[in-house]
Design an enzyme around this catalytic site. Sequence first.
Site, PDB file in Angstrom:
ATOM      1  N   THR A  38       0.801  -1.223   0.000  1.00  0.00           N
ATOM      2  CA  THR A  38       0.000   0.000   0.000  1.00  0.00           C
ATOM      3  C   THR A  38       0.833   1.272   0.000  1.00  0.00           C
ATOM      4  O   THR A  38       0.328   2.325  -0.374  1.00  0.00           O
ATOM      5  CB  THR A  38      -0.955   0.030   1.211  1.00  0.00           C
ATOM      6  OG1 THR A  38      -0.186  -0.187   2.408  1.00  0.00           O
ATOM      7  CG2 THR A  38      -2.011  -1.057   1.094  1.00  0.00           C
ATOM      8  N   VAL A  78       6.994   0.281   2.589  1.00  0.00           N
ATOM      9  CA  VAL A  78       6.951   0.796   3.960  1.00  0.00           C
ATOM     10  C   VAL A  78       5.636   0.471   4.669  1.00  0.00           C
ATOM     11  O   VAL A  78       5.539   0.580   5.883  1.00  0.00           O
ATOM     12  CB  VAL A  78       7.215   2.325   4.027  1.00  0.00           C
ATOM     13  CG1 VAL A  78       8.622   2.650   3.600  1.00  0.00           C
ATOM     14  CG2 VAL A  78       6.202   3.107   3.204  1.00  0.00           C
ATOM     15  N   SER A  79       4.627   0.056   3.917  1.00  0.00           N
ATOM     16  CA  SER A  79       3.365  -0.325   4.563  1.00  0.00           C
ATOM     17  C   SER A  79       2.603  -1.268   3.648  1.00  0.00           C
ATOM     18  O   SER A  79       2.688  -1.169   2.429  1.00  0.00           O
ATOM     19  CB  SER A  79       2.516   0.914   4.868  1.00  0.00           C
ATOM     20  OG  SER A  79       1.410   0.560   5.684  1.00  0.00           O
ATOM     21  N   SER A  80       1.897  -2.204   4.278  1.00  0.00           N
ATOM     22  CA  SER A  80       1.124  -3.155   3.477  1.00  0.00           C
ATOM     23  C   SER A  80      -0.112  -3.569   4.255  1.00  0.00           C
ATOM     24  O   SER A  80      -0.206  -3.350   5.457  1.00  0.00           O
ATOM     25  CB  SER A  80       1.976  -4.387   3.142  1.00  0.00           C
ATOM     26  OG  SER A  80       2.313  -5.095   4.319  1.00  0.00           O
TER      27      SER A  80
END
Length: 327
Positions: free
Chosen positions: A89, A97-99
């Site tokens: 994401t 860095v984000s999922s």
Amino acid sequence: MGGHALGKDLEAVAAEARAALAREIDASGAWAEDPVWREAFETVPRHVFVPYYYVGIVGGHERLWGESADAGARERWLRGAYADTPLATRLRDGELVSSSSQPSLMALMLTELRVADGHRVLEIGTGTGYNAALLAHRLGDDSLVTSVDLDPEITESARRHLSAAGHRPVVVTGDGARGVPARAPFERIIATCGLPSIPPAWLVQCRPEGRILSPLATGLVVLTVRDATHAEGRFLHTPAYFVPLRGGARHRPERASLGAVPRRGREHELFRFLLALTGGTLDPLEAYALWEGEGRPQRERYGVTVADGRGWAWLDEPEGPYLWPLP
């Protein structure tokens, strides 16, 4: 993009895809011990939390998003949002860095957390907000759920997603390793990011007999808290790979060369788990001899103890003979 913004046809696709995802998770056995989670996954709209995400293509990434001008691309985005896969994401300079985690793994973790009505839950790593929404739905009271993330962009967008899905848990911007003392005590703490060790602050903020579930190395450890200075527990059977926690705690780099280790060890997921867990304190050849000598142990034979500010991992028994300090 809230669920209300979908056209009628796509709303039907979303409902059908959500039901199919619930059937798939059901078949995996992830929530066998607590089927109450099925209703949460059938109800909470994952697509609201992933207005866009990235899929790998040759030479980089392609962004799929719900506001695409192309109807086919919008449907592909929507169906992808309900696939039982992790979704990237946020990328920064090409680095993830984000999922949004794989839903069946989320279901397994939420089931193993053993949440009961009235429990106060702290989530470390807000991500998209989807996991916090599932917790809020299950508990039926948004105020029982607190979620913390270091990145203000992430917490701000998670609040928007949660609000669009009809939930308002407390989302805090801060270092997850420090917990959220102002909202303590908690009965349950769940981390959705990788850590090198269990922060002592979590024990202080968890009630006795509380439960802490966290990714560690390439697995998931579940600790029972005895008091503010002591917690202990074992790993679940499943492998788990998470984006590392950003903030105070950092992973130690894996420096040791595996060149001398026989190929069947180098390529074996459970051997690599042992190497990750021991964090370079074991020479790879020593680790391989131990691993073979102990019958290539599954994750459930390993555990973690946190006591008086120190943490250590162990094989079979907390007292040894096989003990490794955590950073």
